[in-house]
Scaffold this active site. Structure first.
Site, PDB file in Angstrom:
ATOM      1  N   HIS A   1      -0.565 -15.857   9.235  1.00  0.00           N
ATOM      2  CA  HIS A   1       0.014 -14.688   9.328  1.00  0.00           C
ATOM      3  C   HIS A   1       1.057 -14.594   9.865  1.00  0.00           C
ATOM      4  O   HIS A   1       1.983 -15.459  10.733  1.00  0.00           O
ATOM      5  CB  HIS A   1      -0.933 -14.361  10.721  1.00  0.00           C
ATOM      6  CG  HIS A   1      -0.929 -12.883  11.816  1.00  0.00           C
ATOM      7  ND1 HIS A   1      -0.204 -11.951  10.657  1.00  0.00           N
ATOM      8  CD2 HIS A   1      -0.189 -12.719  12.792  1.00  0.00           C
ATOM      9  CE1 HIS A   1       0.070 -10.845  12.223  1.00  0.00           C
ATOM     10  NE2 HIS A   1       0.443 -11.467  12.633  1.00  0.00           N
ATOM     11  N   SER A   2       2.109 -13.781   9.555  1.00  0.00           N
ATOM     12  CA  SER A   2       3.447 -13.943  10.186  1.00  0.00           C
ATOM     13  C   SER A   2       4.262 -15.016  10.207  1.00  0.00           C
ATOM     14  O   SER A   2       4.133 -15.360   9.125  1.00  0.00           O
ATOM     15  CB  SER A   2       3.351 -13.232  11.424  1.00  0.00           C
ATOM     16  OG  SER A   2       4.587 -13.160  12.421  1.00  0.00           O
ATOM     17  N   TYR A   3       4.546 -15.744  11.157  1.00  0.00           N
ATOM     18  CA  TYR A   3       4.934 -17.378  10.588  1.00  0.00           C
ATOM     19  C   TYR A   3       4.633 -18.304  10.390  1.00  0.00           C
ATOM     20  O   TYR A   3       5.035 -18.735   9.723  1.00  0.00           O
ATOM     21  CB  TYR A   3       5.966 -17.616  12.349  1.00  0.00           C
ATOM     22  CG  TYR A   3       7.476 -18.503  12.195  1.00  0.00           C
ATOM     23  CD1 TYR A   3       8.657 -18.257  12.717  1.00  0.00           C
ATOM     24  CD2 TYR A   3       6.735 -20.090  12.352  1.00  0.00           C
ATOM     25  CE1 TYR A   3       9.843 -18.980  12.097  1.00  0.00           C
ATOM     26  CE2 TYR A   3       8.161 -20.610  11.835  1.00  0.00           C
ATOM     27  CZ  TYR A   3       9.334 -19.918  11.877  1.00  0.00           C
ATOM     28  OH  TYR A   3      10.361 -20.898  11.821  1.00  0.00           O
TER      29      TYR A   3
ATOM     30  N   GLY B   1       3.121 -17.973   7.627  1.00  0.00           N
ATOM     31  CA  GLY B   1       3.370 -17.937   6.137  1.00  0.00           C
ATOM     32  C   GLY B   1       4.362 -18.634   5.765  1.00  0.00           C
ATOM     33  O   GLY B   1       4.888 -18.865   4.741  1.00  0.00           O
TER      34      GLY B   1
ATOM     35  N   THR C   1      -0.394 -12.570   5.940  1.00  0.00           N
ATOM     36  CA  THR C   1      -0.601 -10.834   6.508  1.00  0.00           C
ATOM     37  C   THR C   1       0.946 -10.631   7.169  1.00  0.00           C
ATOM     38  O   THR C   1       0.581 -11.798   8.249  1.00  0.00           O
ATOM     39  CB  THR C   1      -1.900 -10.743   7.887  1.00  0.00           C
ATOM     40  OG1 THR C   1      -1.784 -11.956   8.431  1.00  0.00           O
ATOM     41  CG2 THR C   1      -2.805 -11.277   6.980  1.00  0.00           C
TER      42      THR C   1
END
Length: 370
Positions: free
Chosen positions: A246-248, A250, A274
């Site tokens: 998720h977010s960072y 990734g 995500t």
């Protein structure tokens, strides 16, 4: 007139705060049944924020407990060769994480205050445990026969109080005449008095000065992802490794891919991102990585479109589809069913692509028998 700030002294248990999670996993006041109230004291934003942060720390420990007791994960200390005295962090793993021959799922949250097992603190406090934690992912993964590893990429240092440095005053070691020394001391006392008065006004409750001691080879989310890959994921028996980031998280995955490209391509079957904040240009991901991501990754992004609707991408990396919500922190929870479907399909595609010769051969034998 500004109110005097009450002491920054908060309970260290949920009971102390008079809150508990109900059977739906929602945080509610024990006596009133009301959801959490941020503005507990009007006009005292700093105090309210500190109270919220204190509750957040309790939530972190509560989620760690759920990972061990409710999900039966083991807490593993890192670095694996840490000495008794050095700063340490930890990750969580299922009993079969390294021995499961088929499937392993790796979960990576975003940046900020969240720790292992959480997607978003705000969701845990204001909505529920299902949307804000990784627990639904862990339980379903284990039900479907995956081993599980939960990363802890924001636990990069421990905080200790700064040692107080005694500064020797000029009067201690000077050969100056007594009169001049006294005059100097008087000026320095006045300056200190003024500074203390200003400091008290600016920061009414002087908090302790802390310093950070970084954890070896885990001093950033990117370092942590590479460390856990090298010491755990790469050593696992699983033929198919799946990431949910998720977010960072990734961005940390893309960095891992850049540093360990051949290994990742060899071991990872599919990656569900995500609302990932990775950027293949800024991170300088090469052409072969971008091509692999197009084939094996999917990014569920915040969008008002229905779940799984294709979303235009400005960058030539993985496909982007709607997470079915325009709230960043909810993207993991809302795309939960689609992610498991995506992994099942990726597994199936990999299995069928490995067996075409075998299938043709058995098909030919059948015909020969006829």
């Amino acid at each position: 007139m500004k109110k005097d700030e009450p002491p920054l002294d908060f309970p260290d248990t949920l009971e102390g705060f008079e809150y508990a999670f109900n059977e739906k996993g929602q945080l509610r006041h024990i006596k009133t049944g009301e959801p959490f109230v941020f503005n507990y004291r009007e006009d005292l934003h700093r105090w309210n924020q500190k109270r919220y942060e204190a509750l957040g720390e309790i939530i972190t420990k509560y989620v760690y407990e759920l990972l061990e007791k409710d999900c039966n994960l083991k807490k593993i200390s890192i670095p694996v060769d840490a000495t008794e005295s050095e700063p340490k962090s930890f990750i969580f793993m299922s009993e079969d994480a390294l021995t499961n021959p088929q499937k392993l799922m790796v979960l990576i949250h975003g940046s900020g205050v969240v720790r292992a097992g959480q997607w978003a603190r705000r969701l845990i406090i204001n909505e529920d445990l299902d949307s804000g934690t990784q627990i639904p992912f862990i339980k379903r993964a284990m039900d479907e026969g995956y081993g599980v590893i939960v990363l802890n990429p924001n636990e990069n240092y421990i905080e200790v109080e700064k040692p107080k440095i005694h500064v020797q005053s000029s009067s201690d070691s000077s050969d100056e005449p007594a009169e001049k020394r006294e005059r100097k001391d008087k000026v320095s006392k006045e300056t200190k008095k003024r500074r203390d008065f200003y400091e008290k006004y600016r920061n009414p409750q002087r908090e302790r000065e802390m310093m950070q001691l970084y954890i070896r080879e885990n001093g950033s989310p990117e370092e942590h992802a590479i460390y856990v890959w090298d010491h755990f994921i790469a050593q696992s028996a699983a033929e198919n490794v799946f990431f949910v980031a998720h977010s960072y998280g990734g961005l940390a995955f893309v960095e891992l891919m850049i540093q360990r490209e051949a290994d990742v391509k060899n071991k990872v079957t599919a990656v569900a991102l995500t609302d990932s904040v990775h950027n293949v240009w800024h991170q300088e991901a090469g052409k072969t990585i971008r091509e692999w991501m197009r084939e094996n990754c999917c990014n569920w992004v915040s969008s008002s479109e229905p779940l799984d609707t294709s979303v235009e991408s400005m960058l030539p990396d993985c496909p982007r589809v709607s997470a079915g919500t325009d709230r960043h922190e909810l993207t993991s929870w809302k795309s939960f069913p689609s992610i498991f479907k995506f992994f099942a399909e990726a597994s199936e595609a990999k299995t069928s692509s490995l067996k075409p010769a075998l299938t043709r051969r058995s098909h030919r034998i059948k015909h020969e028998e006829l």
